[in-house]
Scaffold this motif. Structure first.
Motif, PDB file in Angstrom:
ATOM      1  N   TRP A  20       8.548  10.949   9.474  1.00  0.00           N
ATOM      2  CA  TRP A  20       9.206  11.309   8.302  1.00  0.00           C
ATOM      3  C   TRP A  20       9.633  10.315   7.442  1.00  0.00           C
ATOM      4  CZ3 TRP A  20      13.845   9.679   6.179  1.00  0.00           C
ATOM      5  CH2 TRP A  20      14.256  10.434   5.258  1.00  0.00           C
ATOM      6  N   PHE A  21       9.811   8.967   7.655  1.00  0.00           N
ATOM      7  CA  PHE A  21       9.907   7.974   6.567  1.00  0.00           C
ATOM      8  C   PHE A  21       8.656   7.675   5.953  1.00  0.00           C
ATOM      9  CE2 PHE A  21      10.079   3.514   5.405  1.00  0.00           C
ATOM     10  CZ  PHE A  21      11.294   3.587   4.990  1.00  0.00           C
ATOM     11  N   GLU A  22       7.682   7.595   6.812  1.00  0.00           N
ATOM     12  CA  GLU A  22       6.314   7.300   6.322  1.00  0.00           C
ATOM     13  C   GLU A  22       5.835   8.308   5.354  1.00  0.00           C
ATOM     14  OE1 GLU A  22       3.119   4.892   5.453  1.00  0.00           O
ATOM     15  OE2 GLU A  22       4.374   4.465   7.113  1.00  0.00           O
ATOM     16  N   SER A  23       5.806   9.464   5.561  1.00  0.00           N
ATOM     17  CA  SER A  23       5.363  10.679   4.558  1.00  0.00           C
ATOM     18  C   SER A  23       6.269  10.730   3.617  1.00  0.00           C
ATOM     19  CB  SER A  23       5.279  11.984   5.602  1.00  0.00           C
ATOM     20  OG  SER A  23       6.497  12.335   5.826  1.00  0.00           O
ATOM     21  N   ARG A  30       5.690   5.090  -4.069  1.00  0.00           N
ATOM     22  CA  ARG A  30       4.340   5.013  -4.564  1.00  0.00           C
ATOM     23  C   ARG A  30       4.205   5.986  -5.946  1.00  0.00           C
ATOM     24  NH1 ARG A  30       1.079   4.905   1.114  1.00  0.00           N
ATOM     25  NH2 ARG A  30       1.523   2.737   1.550  1.00  0.00           N
ATOM     26  N   GLU A  31       4.713   7.108  -5.744  1.00  0.00           N
ATOM     27  CA  GLU A  31       4.579   7.962  -7.065  1.00  0.00           C
ATOM     28  C   GLU A  31       5.425   7.341  -7.937  1.00  0.00           C
ATOM     29  OE1 GLU A  31       5.975  11.614  -5.486  1.00  0.00           O
ATOM     30  OE2 GLU A  31       4.077  12.130  -4.485  1.00  0.00           O
ATOM     31  N   LEU A  32       6.681   6.733  -7.727  1.00  0.00           N
ATOM     32  CA  LEU A  32       7.350   6.294  -8.848  1.00  0.00           C
ATOM     33  C   LEU A  32       7.085   5.097  -9.261  1.00  0.00           C
ATOM     34  CD1 LEU A  32      11.080   6.817  -7.070  1.00  0.00           C
ATOM     35  CD2 LEU A  32       9.937   8.067  -9.258  1.00  0.00           C
ATOM     36  N   TRP A  33       6.466   4.083  -8.739  1.00  0.00           N
ATOM     37  CA  TRP A  33       5.944   2.832  -9.051  1.00  0.00           C
ATOM     38  C   TRP A  33       4.681   2.441  -8.460  1.00  0.00           C
ATOM     39  CZ3 TRP A  33      10.871   3.083  -6.346  1.00  0.00           C
ATOM     40  CH2 TRP A  33      12.129   2.898  -7.360  1.00  0.00           C
ATOM     41  N   PRO A  34       3.621   2.856  -9.127  1.00  0.00           N
ATOM     42  CA  PRO A  34       2.199   2.962  -8.864  1.00  0.00           C
ATOM     43  C   PRO A  34       1.843   1.369  -8.866  1.00  0.00           C
ATOM     44  CG  PRO A  34       2.485   3.690 -11.090  1.00  0.00           C
ATOM     45  CD  PRO A  34       3.924   3.820 -10.512  1.00  0.00           C
ATOM     46  N   PRO A  35       0.943   0.817  -8.311  1.00  0.00           N
ATOM     47  CA  PRO A  35       0.361  -0.551  -8.342  1.00  0.00           C
ATOM     48  C   PRO A  35      -0.141  -0.947  -9.539  1.00  0.00           C
ATOM     49  CG  PRO A  35      -1.056   0.708  -6.746  1.00  0.00           C
ATOM     50  CD  PRO A  35       0.281   1.698  -7.325  1.00  0.00           C
ATOM     51  N   GLU A  36       0.052  -2.101  -9.840  1.00  0.00           N
ATOM     52  CA  GLU A  36      -0.534  -2.547 -11.286  1.00  0.00           C
ATOM     53  C   GLU A  36      -2.097  -2.436 -11.534  1.00  0.00           C
ATOM     54  OE1 GLU A  36       0.963  -6.062 -12.341  1.00  0.00           O
ATOM     55  OE2 GLU A  36       3.260  -5.729 -12.285  1.00  0.00           O
ATOM     56  N   LYS A  37      -2.567  -2.190 -12.675  1.00  0.00           N
ATOM     57  CA  LYS A  37      -3.932  -2.236 -12.565  1.00  0.00           C
ATOM     58  C   LYS A  37      -4.559  -3.659 -13.079  1.00  0.00           C
ATOM     59  CE  LYS A  37      -3.868   2.448 -14.594  1.00  0.00           C
ATOM     60  NZ  LYS A  37      -3.898   3.115 -15.833  1.00  0.00           N
ATOM     61  N   GLU A  38      -5.614  -3.832 -12.660  1.00  0.00           N
ATOM     62  CA  GLU A  38      -6.083  -5.174 -12.923  1.00  0.00           C
ATOM     63  C   GLU A  38      -5.905  -5.808 -14.189  1.00  0.00           C
ATOM     64  OE1 GLU A  38      -8.673  -7.035 -10.760  1.00  0.00           O
ATOM     65  OE2 GLU A  38      -8.118  -5.772  -9.060  1.00  0.00           O
ATOM     66  N   GLY A  39      -6.109  -4.981 -15.361  1.00  0.00           N
ATOM     67  CA  GLY A  39      -6.026  -5.411 -16.590  1.00  0.00           C
ATOM     68  C   GLY A  39      -4.563  -5.526 -17.227  1.00  0.00           C
ATOM     69  N   GLN A  40      -3.870  -4.881 -16.509  1.00  0.00           N
ATOM     70  CA  GLN A  40      -2.478  -4.596 -17.202  1.00  0.00           C
ATOM     71  C   GLN A  40      -1.815  -5.644 -17.781  1.00  0.00           C
ATOM     72  OE1 GLN A  40      -0.329  -2.000 -14.739  1.00  0.00           O
ATOM     73  NE2 GLN A  40       1.055  -1.507 -16.423  1.00  0.00           N
ATOM     74  N   HIS A  41      -2.033  -6.669 -17.004  1.00  0.00           N
ATOM     75  CA  HIS A  41      -1.272  -8.037 -16.816  1.00  0.00           C
ATOM     76  C   HIS A  41      -1.763  -8.780 -18.068  1.00  0.00           C
ATOM     77  CE1 HIS A  41       1.306 -11.322 -15.959  1.00  0.00           C
ATOM     78  NE2 HIS A  41       0.197 -12.134 -15.754  1.00  0.00           N
TER      79      HIS A  41
END
Length: 56
Positions: A20-23, A30-41
């Motif tokens: 339950w915790f994982e799903s 992950r939906e709220l804070w997606p990982p940063e893109k390569e060129g974003q920084h």
């Protein structure tokens, strides 16, 4: 004393499944804070440089 200590541990074990915790929680994070893109920084650094040049 054994029953007093066993009850909270048993309730935690029954009501806290890992799947339950994982799903739910991890997926929602992950939906709220997606990982940063390569060129974003790099884009942010270029924007800061432009602002500093305009202020000078």
């Amino acid at each position: 004393m054994t029953v007093y200590l066993t009850f909270p541990v048993a309730m935690f074990w029954i009501s806290n499944p890992d799947d339950w915790f994982e799903s739910c929680v991890i997926q929602h994070k992950r939906e709220l804070w997606p990982p940063e893109k390569e060129g974003q920084h790099q884009e942010l650094e270029e924007f800061k440089e432009r602002i500093w040049k305009q202020q000078e």
